[in-house]
Design a protein around this motif. Structure first.
Motif, PDB file in Angstrom:
ATOM      1  N   ILE A  96     -14.078  48.795 -58.273  1.00 23.45           N
ATOM      2  CA  ILE A  96     -14.191  47.613 -59.122  1.00 23.45           C
ATOM      3  C   ILE A  96     -12.843  46.881 -59.073  1.00 23.45           C
ATOM      4  O   ILE A  96     -11.789  47.518 -59.185  1.00 23.45           O
ATOM      5  CB  ILE A  96     -14.525  48.021 -60.574  1.00 23.45           C
ATOM      6  N   VAL A  97     -12.883  45.580 -58.890  1.00 23.31           N
ATOM      7  CA  VAL A  97     -11.644  44.797 -58.790  1.00 23.31           C
ATOM      8  C   VAL A  97     -11.698  43.628 -59.773  1.00 23.31           C
ATOM      9  O   VAL A  97     -12.716  42.947 -59.874  1.00 23.31           O
ATOM     10  CB  VAL A  97     -11.453  44.242 -57.353  1.00 23.31           C
ATOM     11  N   GLY A  98     -10.600  43.434 -60.498  1.00 20.04           N
ATOM     12  CA  GLY A  98     -10.494  42.242 -61.347  1.00 20.04           C
ATOM     13  C   GLY A  98     -11.392  42.267 -62.568  1.00 20.04           C
ATOM     14  O   GLY A  98     -11.831  41.211 -63.044  1.00 20.04           O
ATOM     15  N   HIS A  99     -11.655  43.452 -63.099  1.00 20.98           N
ATOM     16  CA  HIS A  99     -12.399  43.519 -64.364  1.00 20.98           C
ATOM     17  C   HIS A  99     -11.648  42.703 -65.422  1.00 20.98           C
ATOM     18  O   HIS A  99     -10.423  42.636 -65.399  1.00 20.98           O
ATOM     19  CB  HIS A  99     -12.539  44.974 -64.806  1.00 20.98           C
ATOM     20  N   SER A 100     -12.367  42.114 -66.354  1.00 22.44           N
ATOM     21  CA  SER A 100     -11.699  41.235 -67.328  1.00 22.44           C
ATOM     22  C   SER A 100     -10.652  41.991 -68.141  1.00 22.44           C
ATOM     23  O   SER A 100      -9.658  41.405 -68.574  1.00 22.44           O
ATOM     24  CB  SER A 100     -12.715  40.573 -68.254  1.00 22.44           C
ATOM     25  N   ALA A 107      -2.585  41.371 -66.588  1.00 23.53           N
ATOM     26  CA  ALA A 107      -2.249  40.053 -66.043  1.00 23.53           C
ATOM     27  C   ALA A 107      -2.675  39.880 -64.586  1.00 23.53           C
ATOM     28  O   ALA A 107      -1.963  39.263 -63.794  1.00 23.53           O
ATOM     29  CB  ALA A 107      -0.749  39.783 -66.199  1.00 23.53           C
ATOM     30  N   GLU A 108      -3.819  40.424 -64.212  1.00 19.78           N
ATOM     31  CA  GLU A 108      -4.287  40.233 -62.839  1.00 19.78           C
ATOM     32  C   GLU A 108      -4.849  38.822 -62.686  1.00 19.78           C
ATOM     33  O   GLU A 108      -5.647  38.374 -63.500  1.00 19.78           O
ATOM     34  CB  GLU A 108      -5.358  41.279 -62.492  1.00 19.78           C
ATOM     35  N   ASP A 109      -4.396  38.130 -61.659  1.00 20.63           N
ATOM     36  CA  ASP A 109      -4.913  36.774 -61.429  1.00 20.63           C
ATOM     37  C   ASP A 109      -5.731  36.739 -60.136  1.00 20.63           C
ATOM     38  O   ASP A 109      -5.834  37.730 -59.416  1.00 20.63           O
ATOM     39  CB  ASP A 109      -3.774  35.745 -61.415  1.00 20.63           C
ATOM     40  N   ASP A 110      -6.299  35.577 -59.853  1.00 18.20           N
ATOM     41  CA  ASP A 110      -7.212  35.483 -58.712  1.00 18.20           C
ATOM     42  C   ASP A 110      -6.517  35.795 -57.386  1.00 18.20           C
ATOM     43  O   ASP A 110      -7.141  36.340 -56.472  1.00 18.20           O
ATOM     44  CB  ASP A 110      -7.847  34.085 -58.661  1.00 18.20           C
ATOM     45  N   ALA A 111      -5.223  35.468 -57.289  1.00 22.04           N
ATOM     46  CA  ALA A 111      -4.503  35.726 -56.043  1.00 22.04           C
ATOM     47  C   ALA A 111      -4.372  37.236 -55.820  1.00 22.04           C
ATOM     48  O   ALA A 111      -4.639  37.753 -54.723  1.00 22.04           O
ATOM     49  CB  ALA A 111      -3.124  35.070 -56.085  1.00 22.04           C
ATOM     50  N   LEU A 112      -3.977  37.954 -56.874  1.00 18.05           N
ATOM     51  CA  LEU A 112      -3.830  39.409 -56.748  1.00 18.05           C
ATOM     52  C   LEU A 112      -5.194  40.058 -56.484  1.00 18.05           C
ATOM     53  O   LEU A 112      -5.318  40.962 -55.636  1.00 18.05           O
ATOM     54  CB  LEU A 112      -3.207  39.988 -58.025  1.00 18.05           C
TER      55      LEU A 112
END
Ligand code: PGA
Length: 258
Positions: A96-100, A107-112
């Motif tokens: 799973i990547v970028g869970h809310s 602080a994960e953003d779309d680039a990461l």
């Protein structure tokens, strides 16, 4: 015609290694004799600590294991980090990547998140990317804009591995509140449209899931929507009986083939 549903149980920061192993055993027994993996694909995401133990128990079954997050790279000086390579070695085939919760607390953003998806593919993992609007964004009528924006970088590069997109409105996660299935269908159609526009040849290979307060009672309503291929489930996946009931509902009710 019925398509194949994908159900992913995200256990988040719950269950000891022992408890995770016990849960996996109970679920195997609960699915015995009636579950058809050709109709419902099941993936479990325990804590990183329990991936190896759960993976050993699930070996020989059709249930797959997922990580809940990964760091970039393979091995190196990153205290506390776990890479896709290490997840794969431990038995995971999904991540799973970028869970809310990671977007919010880490602080994960779309680039990461886009880099993490590439790292997942490099490690041989299927990536499940979570997108979705906050309550404030929804109230401003910005849902569609937010979703398109969260897809923008992700879909900019070539598709190099398995990709599943989970639409999870942040306000629906763990709240007991869910959007109308028709609203989810609209967003799912937008996601499929974006994927189709960027990767015409891959459109059928990218599944869209719904996530946020899914349970055995409401799952069928989402799966009945043409563009919804399954669900990412948090709280309700923590009880093996409820997870089995969701597999049963998915087996009986959908999803409809596009
Ligand atoms: P929930 O969580 O099912 O407990 O709402 C879903 C998720 O966070 O993926």
């Amino acid at each position: 015609m019925q398509g194949r549903a994908l159900l992913i149980g995200n256990w988040k920061m719950n269950k000891t290694v022992e408890g995770s192993a016990g849960h996996a055993r109970t679920l195997i027994r609960a699915l015995e004799d009636w579950w058809d993996p050709k109709l419902v694909q099941v993936v479990l995401a325990p804590t990183a600590l329990a991936i190896a133990a759960v993976g050993r128990i699930l070996a020989g079954t059709d249930i797959a294991v997922a990580g809940q997050n990964l760091e970039l790279g393979t091995e190196g000086a990153l205290t506390g980090g776990i890479s896709g390579y290490l997840l794969y070695e431990a038995g995971a085939r999904w991540v799973i990547v970028g869970h809310s919760e990671r977007r919010q607390h880490f602080a994960e953003d779309d680039a990461l998140i886009t880099e993490k998806v590439k790292a997942a593919w490099q490690a041989g993992l299927n990536a499940v990317v979570c997108i979705g609007e906050t309550e404030a964004e929804r109230n401003q009528g910005a849902t569609e804009r937010v979703v398109r924006q969260q897809l923008n970088l992700l879909l900019a590069g070539p598709l190099k591995g398995g990709l599943t997109i989970a639409y999870e409105p942040v306000w629906a996660i763990g709240s007991g509140r869910v959007p109308e299935p028709e609203e989810v269908a609209e967003i799912a159609a937008i996601i499929h449209g974006e994927v189709g526009a960027r990767w015409p040849e891959a459109e059928n290979r990218v599944a869209v899931l719904y996530g946020g307060s899914v349970n055995a009672k409401n799952l069928g309503g989402f799966l009945n929507q043409a563009d919804v291929g399954g669900a990412l489930i948090g709280g309700a996946s923590l009880a093996a009986g409820e997870m089995a009931a969701m597999v049963r509902a998915a087996q009986q009710e959908g999803p409809r083939a596009r």
